[in-house]
Each structure stands twice: as C-alpha cells, then as structure tokens.
Scaffold this motif. Sequence first.
Motif: not given
Length: 120
Positions: A22-29, A31-33, A35-40
């Motif tokens: 939620l803190s990253t915002g829906s409109g913002q992408g 970074s790969m790091n 995404v990998i952290t959230v997936c982990s």
Amino acid sequence: MKLLLYYIALLILIVLVTGFLLSTGSGQGMSMNQVITVCSFLILYTVGMSFVGEMKAEDERDLAHKFTASRAGIIAGTIILSIGILVQLFTHHLDYWLLAGLIGINVTKIVSLIYLNYRK
C-alpha cells in the motif's frame, strides 16, 4: 502458547507485506528488488499458512475448532473473490485470476466432499 505465537507471527508478516504494498502506491512501479522481496515474503507466508491446522486434534473440541476455522476461511475467500468479480464486472474489466480462484475454491470443495462421501 507456541501455537499462538505462530499465528501472531503470520498475521504480522501479512500486515507488513500489505503495508509495504500500500505504501508503494498503485500508480508507481516497483523495482525488481522490491518485487523479489515481496514475492519471497508471500511465498514464506503461503508456506506458513499451509501448516496452520496441521497439528493433531487432542479432543473433539479441537477438531470442531479446526472445522469451523476451515469453513470460515472458505466462506471469507468465496465472498471476497465474488465481490472482486462483481466490482470488476461493473468497471468492464474482469481479471480472470479472480474467477480462476473462485472456481478453484469451489471445485476443490465439491470434489473433496464427493470423494469423502463415497470413500470406503
């Protein structure tokens, strides 16, 4: 006490992941790091949740609590996915993962009930 700490740790993990998303915002992408952290963390959470309820029931009360919790989880998942599908239908953009999740929940429940009913 050990079981309670396990449940609390899983709740804290999912709250932290949700807060981060939620803190990253829906409109913002992300970074790969990120995404990998959230997936982990989501994989860790999924593995942890798969062990919830896998302990042996000591008496009928424990067994009843396990069945009630499973039923509540199925009902909550079905309601949430159904609401998500309805909202997306009104916005004229249906995410098929929601539909696949709803179908998966219900087909698994029906097939397991049929199997358990006719098992000898």
